[in-house]
Scaffold this motif. Structure first.
Motif, PDB file in Angstrom:
ATOM      1  N   LYS A  34      10.558  -0.360  53.641  1.00  0.00           N
ATOM      2  CA  LYS A  34      10.766   0.453  53.034  1.00  0.00           C
ATOM      3  C   LYS A  34      10.409   1.900  52.351  1.00  0.00           C
ATOM      4  O   LYS A  34      10.153   1.911  53.508  1.00  0.00           O
ATOM      5  CB  LYS A  34       8.797  -0.264  51.670  1.00  0.00           C
ATOM      6  CG  LYS A  34       9.345  -1.716  51.761  1.00  0.00           C
ATOM      7  CD  LYS A  34       8.042  -2.247  50.850  1.00  0.00           C
ATOM      8  CE  LYS A  34       7.698  -3.999  51.114  1.00  0.00           C
ATOM      9  NZ  LYS A  34       7.925  -5.066  52.261  1.00  0.00           N
ATOM     10  N   VAL A  35      10.723   2.635  51.304  1.00  0.00           N
ATOM     11  CA  VAL A  35      10.441   3.704  51.216  1.00  0.00           C
ATOM     12  C   VAL A  35      10.040   4.147  50.117  1.00  0.00           C
ATOM     13  O   VAL A  35      10.652   2.952  48.758  1.00  0.00           O
ATOM     14  CB  VAL A  35      11.544   4.365  51.696  1.00  0.00           C
ATOM     15  CG1 VAL A  35      12.758   4.551  50.798  1.00  0.00           C
ATOM     16  CG2 VAL A  35      11.292   6.249  51.223  1.00  0.00           C
ATOM     17  N   ARG A  36       8.769   4.966  49.402  1.00  0.00           N
ATOM     18  CA  ARG A  36       8.079   5.402  48.093  1.00  0.00           C
ATOM     19  C   ARG A  36       9.198   6.717  48.045  1.00  0.00           C
ATOM     20  O   ARG A  36       9.900   7.067  48.259  1.00  0.00           O
ATOM     21  CB  ARG A  36       6.814   5.936  48.692  1.00  0.00           C
ATOM     22  CG  ARG A  36       5.846   6.104  47.219  1.00  0.00           C
ATOM     23  CD  ARG A  36       4.591   6.612  47.545  1.00  0.00           C
ATOM     24  NE  ARG A  36       4.774   7.910  48.219  1.00  0.00           N
ATOM     25  CZ  ARG A  36       5.765   9.237  48.073  1.00  0.00           C
ATOM     26  NH1 ARG A  36       5.876   8.932  46.597  1.00  0.00           N
ATOM     27  NH2 ARG A  36       5.962  10.226  48.278  1.00  0.00           N
ATOM     28  N   TYR A  37       9.150   6.801  46.334  1.00  0.00           N
ATOM     29  CA  TYR A  37       9.285   8.448  45.914  1.00  0.00           C
ATOM     30  C   TYR A  37       9.765   8.148  44.609  1.00  0.00           C
ATOM     31  O   TYR A  37       8.583   7.315  44.221  1.00  0.00           O
ATOM     32  CB  TYR A  37      11.352   7.318  45.445  1.00  0.00           C
ATOM     33  CG  TYR A  37      11.565   6.087  44.301  1.00  0.00           C
ATOM     34  CD1 TYR A  37      11.005   6.047  43.129  1.00  0.00           C
ATOM     35  CD2 TYR A  37      11.242   4.833  44.469  1.00  0.00           C
ATOM     36  CE1 TYR A  37      10.972   5.715  41.984  1.00  0.00           C
ATOM     37  CE2 TYR A  37      11.549   4.036  43.671  1.00  0.00           C
ATOM     38  CZ  TYR A  37      10.755   4.081  42.383  1.00  0.00           C
ATOM     39  OH  TYR A  37      11.425   3.615  41.343  1.00  0.00           O
ATOM     40  N   ASP A  38       9.356   9.292  44.667  1.00  0.00           N
ATOM     41  CA  ASP A  38       9.251   9.874  42.956  1.00  0.00           C
ATOM     42  C   ASP A  38       9.893   9.848  41.828  1.00  0.00           C
ATOM     43  O   ASP A  38      10.352   9.414  41.108  1.00  0.00           O
ATOM     44  CB  ASP A  38       8.459  11.240  42.959  1.00  0.00           C
ATOM     45  CG  ASP A  38       6.852  11.527  44.191  1.00  0.00           C
ATOM     46  OD1 ASP A  38       5.904  11.058  43.438  1.00  0.00           O
ATOM     47  OD2 ASP A  38       6.983  12.368  45.325  1.00  0.00           O
ATOM     48  N   TYR A  39      11.235  10.124  42.844  1.00  0.00           N
ATOM     49  CA  TYR A  39      12.322   9.996  41.510  1.00  0.00           C
ATOM     50  C   TYR A  39      13.698   9.365  42.295  1.00  0.00           C
ATOM     51  O   TYR A  39      13.303   9.872  43.881  1.00  0.00           O
ATOM     52  CB  TYR A  39      12.603  11.589  41.278  1.00  0.00           C
ATOM     53  CG  TYR A  39      12.058  11.850  40.422  1.00  0.00           C
ATOM     54  CD1 TYR A  39      12.024  12.038  38.682  1.00  0.00           C
ATOM     55  CD2 TYR A  39      11.221  13.473  40.734  1.00  0.00           C
ATOM     56  CE1 TYR A  39      10.901  12.882  38.270  1.00  0.00           C
ATOM     57  CE2 TYR A  39      11.000  14.302  40.164  1.00  0.00           C
ATOM     58  CZ  TYR A  39       9.958  13.963  38.671  1.00  0.00           C
ATOM     59  OH  TYR A  39       9.012  14.380  37.995  1.00  0.00           O
ATOM     60  N   LEU A  40      14.361   8.424  42.341  1.00  0.00           N
ATOM     61  CA  LEU A  40      15.167   7.715  42.978  1.00  0.00           C
ATOM     62  C   LEU A  40      16.222   8.195  42.223  1.00  0.00           C
ATOM     63  O   LEU A  40      16.732   7.713  40.553  1.00  0.00           O
ATOM     64  CB  LEU A  40      14.491   6.468  42.661  1.00  0.00           C
ATOM     65  CG  LEU A  40      15.852   5.589  43.521  1.00  0.00           C
ATOM     66  CD1 LEU A  40      16.160   5.545  45.065  1.00  0.00           C
ATOM     67  CD2 LEU A  40      15.615   3.698  42.944  1.00  0.00           C
ATOM     68  N   VAL A  41      17.575   7.941  43.325  1.00  0.00           N
ATOM     69  CA  VAL A  41      19.106   8.203  42.034  1.00  0.00           C
ATOM     70  C   VAL A  41      19.834   7.415  43.184  1.00  0.00           C
ATOM     71  O   VAL A  41      20.092   7.955  44.279  1.00  0.00           O
ATOM     72  CB  VAL A  41      19.414   9.860  42.008  1.00  0.00           C
ATOM     73  CG1 VAL A  41      20.553  10.085  41.657  1.00  0.00           C
ATOM     74  CG2 VAL A  41      18.062  10.887  41.313  1.00  0.00           C
ATOM     75  N   PHE A  42      20.472   6.621  41.921  1.00  0.00           N
ATOM     76  CA  PHE A  42      21.176   5.705  42.595  1.00  0.00           C
ATOM     77  C   PHE A  42      22.853   6.354  42.129  1.00  0.00           C
ATOM     78  O   PHE A  42      23.400   7.193  41.033  1.00  0.00           O
ATOM     79  CB  PHE A  42      21.597   4.814  41.919  1.00  0.00           C
ATOM     80  CG  PHE A  42      20.700   3.492  42.364  1.00  0.00           C
ATOM     81  CD1 PHE A  42      20.136   2.819  43.261  1.00  0.00           C
ATOM     82  CD2 PHE A  42      19.380   3.429  40.656  1.00  0.00           C
ATOM     83  CE1 PHE A  42      19.819   2.616  42.927  1.00  0.00           C
ATOM     84  CE2 PHE A  42      18.730   2.192  41.331  1.00  0.00           C
ATOM     85  CZ  PHE A  42      18.292   2.349  42.844  1.00  0.00           C
ATOM     86  N   ALA A  43      23.605   6.896  43.148  1.00  0.00           N
ATOM     87  CA  ALA A  43      24.804   7.759  43.402  1.00  0.00           C
ATOM     88  C   ALA A  43      25.546   6.599  44.312  1.00  0.00           C
ATOM     89  O   ALA A  43      26.566   7.436  45.245  1.00  0.00           O
ATOM     90  CB  ALA A  43      24.633   9.085  43.529  1.00  0.00           C
ATOM     91  N   ALA A  44      25.725   5.635  44.805  1.00  0.00           N
ATOM     92  CA  ALA A  44      26.516   4.682  45.779  1.00  0.00           C
ATOM     93  C   ALA A  44      27.856   4.125  45.292  1.00  0.00           C
ATOM     94  O   ALA A  44      28.384   3.501  46.751  1.00  0.00           O
ATOM     95  CB  ALA A  44      25.424   3.444  45.990  1.00  0.00           C
ATOM     96  N   GLY A  45      28.371   4.949  44.167  1.00  0.00           N
ATOM     97  CA  GLY A  45      30.068   4.225  43.831  1.00  0.00           C
ATOM     98  C   GLY A  45      29.943   2.959  43.700  1.00  0.00           C
ATOM     99  O   GLY A  45      29.335   2.597  42.904  1.00  0.00           O
ATOM    100  N   THR A  46      31.268   3.222  43.905  1.00  0.00           N
ATOM    101  CA  THR A  46      31.742   1.475  43.484  1.00  0.00           C
ATOM    102  C   THR A  46      32.472   0.678  44.562  1.00  0.00           C
ATOM    103  O   THR A  46      32.410   0.878  45.576  1.00  0.00           O
ATOM    104  CB  THR A  46      33.000   1.538  42.578  1.00  0.00           C
ATOM    105  OG1 THR A  46      33.800   2.774  43.117  1.00  0.00           O
ATOM    106  CG2 THR A  46      32.715   1.844  41.245  1.00  0.00           C
ATOM    107  N   THR A  47      32.624  -0.222  44.642  1.00  0.00           N
ATOM    108  CA  THR A  47      33.479  -1.656  45.534  1.00  0.00           C
ATOM    109  C   THR A  47      34.381  -2.215  45.139  1.00  0.00           C
ATOM    110  O   THR A  47      34.528  -1.600  43.645  1.00  0.00           O
ATOM    111  CB  THR A  47      31.722  -2.496  45.977  1.00  0.00           C
ATOM    112  OG1 THR A  47      32.784  -3.232  47.252  1.00  0.00           O
ATOM    113  CG2 THR A  47      31.680  -3.471  45.498  1.00  0.00           C
ATOM    114  N   SER A  48      35.274  -3.006  45.881  1.00  0.00           N
ATOM    115  CA  SER A  48      36.306  -3.349  45.249  1.00  0.00           C
ATOM    116  C   SER A  48      36.121  -4.321  44.046  1.00  0.00           C
ATOM    117  O   SER A  48      35.053  -4.618  44.249  1.00  0.00           O
ATOM    118  CB  SER A  48      37.657  -4.050  46.353  1.00  0.00           C
ATOM    119  OG  SER A  48      37.977  -2.958  47.327  1.00  0.00           O
TER     120      SER A  48
END
Length: 455
Positions: free
Chosen positions: A101-115
């Motif tokens: 686990k990891v705690r965040y203050d701000y979380l950004v999803f930028a993992a793109g796409t898959t087929s």
């Protein structure tokens, strides 16, 4: 396992995914006062526009890949962890990953796409996608292996399957890999396989829609189709693939194409996020965000690039195109908005500045569109080369790619056509097995938490 991050009084920004958007955000948060943590399943950034050249043995995998730790060597308060995100617990500002686990203050999803296989599980099991560097390397090995076996197979029917190539998807990736394989057939096979008649090889490009490059103009679509047909590619429009059985691609109209090179580049879908509620997803399983890239209903959570869909831009009511420039521009603005949040200033909404689109179909052939300017042929091809060369990370990589391009253009005598299957060390296999079992346990735990909430 654990993230083992040092304690800091600084607020923590966790960025999931090191593609174009995530990388730009990391760079723009330099000297921002945040503790920045980048999480990615790979330890390198890859350059997707040139992945097809790996599959066609045009360039080396390392030429379009750059290690994150090399990029951020001298950064303070920046940390990289190689892991996969399993689930999110926004009420506790925590994400669960494959290493803990990891705690965040701000979380950004930028993992793109898959087929995207559009729910066809059998096609997903049988087809060869080409979304990542590792998938492109697998495709390269499969193509070369099929050529070798075509020389020694026992029957003509098997030889036909081995030499036929079927590409599903008429977007930029589809037309580019079709053009690259057509050039392999014309320039490489006569040299490497002189005892294998090239007229036995057939390249089929299948598109369910009425034209290629649906995201570009009718003029560019027509030009690309003309180029491909001139190179010997069998372009099949308004044709849908429904299944793959007995080394045959099954079409909706009942026809079947024998092949052992079944390449799938027909659309993408957003990377899944374990337990995130389906209400947060829009078309293409992309995370719904507002004009500031904030995930609706989740405090302190953002999404950028291909993984998100923003419908607040009046110029793009159906969401922005899934292009590198969108991700880069969103990453740049989000870095500024995170700083504004800390200063208590008003956020600025995102407005996409369209810098154009391009696609290449082999040497001297490409199409490019910049606002009202549309071009095709040699000039568009030169523009394509310049733009993509500038975008590659690292001086060394730029030089290597440029050298490969020049050498290929002159001689088509690359020495990259090796069939290499990497064998994982026992330690790595055991670790992956342990992570897989841990993932299963975390899924049960997440389900238990969700059931407890509902109760």
């Amino acid at each position: 396992m654990s993230f083992n991050l040092p304690h800091s009084d600084r607020k923590r920004v966790v960025i999931v995914g090191g593609g174009f958007g995530g990388l730009r955000l990391c760079n723009k948060l330099r000297h921002s006062g945040f503790q920045v943590v980048l999480v990615d399943r790979n330890n390198y950034h890859q350059f997707p526009p040139l992945i097809y050249q790996i599959a066609s043995s045009g360039i080396e995998p390392s030429s379009i890949s750059f290690p994150f730790r090399k990029i951020f060597q001298k950064r303070h308060d920046f940390f990289f962890r190689m892991a996969e995100v399993r689930s999110i617990f926004p009420e506790h500002n925590i994400i669960q990953t494959s290493i803990g686990k990891v705690r965040y203050d701000y979380l950004v999803f930028a993992a793109g796409t898959t087929s995207n296989f559009f729910g066809n599980k059998h096609v997903e099991e049988e087809a060869m996608p080409m979304k990542t560097v590792s998938e492109a390397m697998g495709l390269r090995n499969a193509l070369l292996d099929n050529f070798e076996r075509a020389l020694t197979c026992a029957t003509e029917a098997e030889r036909e399957e081995l030499l036929n190539v079927v590409i599903v998807g008429g977007g930029a990736t589809g037309v580019e890999i079709a053009g690259a394989i057509a050039e392999m057939k014309r320039f490489v096979m006569p040299k490497d396989y002189p005892d294998l008649p090239t007229d036995l090889m057939h390249i089929n490009l299948i598109e369910a829609g009425p034209r290629l490059l649906a995201g570009m103009s009718q003029k560019s679509s027509a030009a690309v189709e003309r180029y491909l047909r001139g190179m010997g590619v069998n372009v099949m429009l308004n044709t849908m693939v429904t299944d793959f059985a007995d080394h045959r691609v099954i079409l909706k109209d009942g026809r079947a194409i024998p092949t052992r090179s079944f390449i799938w580049v027909s659309g993408v879908t957003g990377q899944p996020i374990g337990n995130m509620d389906e209400s947060h997803f829009g078309r293409g399983h992309r995370i719904k965000v507002d004009a500031y890239n904030r995930v609706e209903g989740l405090e302190g959570v953002f999404a950028i690039g291909d993984q998100c869909i923003m419908t607040d831009d009046p110029a793009y009511p159906g969401g922005h195109p899934q292009l590198a420039q969108v991700a880069i521009q969103q990453g740049t603005l989000l870095a500024k908005n995170l700083r504004r949040l800390e200063r208590g200033e008003e956020l600025r909404p995102f407005r996409y500045r369209n810098l154009g689109a391009m696609a290449t179909v082999g040497r001297n052939r490409a199409v490019a569109e910049f606002n009202r300017v549309k071009m095709s042929g040699f000039l568009a091809w030169v523009m394509w080369l310049v733009v993509h060369l500038r975008s590659i990370l690292g001086v060394r990589n730029k030089i290597i790619v440029l050298f490969n391009w020049v050498w290929n253009y002159i001689s088509y005598s690359q020495s990259l056509r090796m069939i290499v299957y990497a064998k994982k060390a026992k330690e790595v296999r055991e670790r992956e097995a342990m992570l897989a079992s841990t993932h299963w346990g975390m899924d049960l735990m997440s389900k238990g938490l969700e059931d407890k909430k509902q109760a």
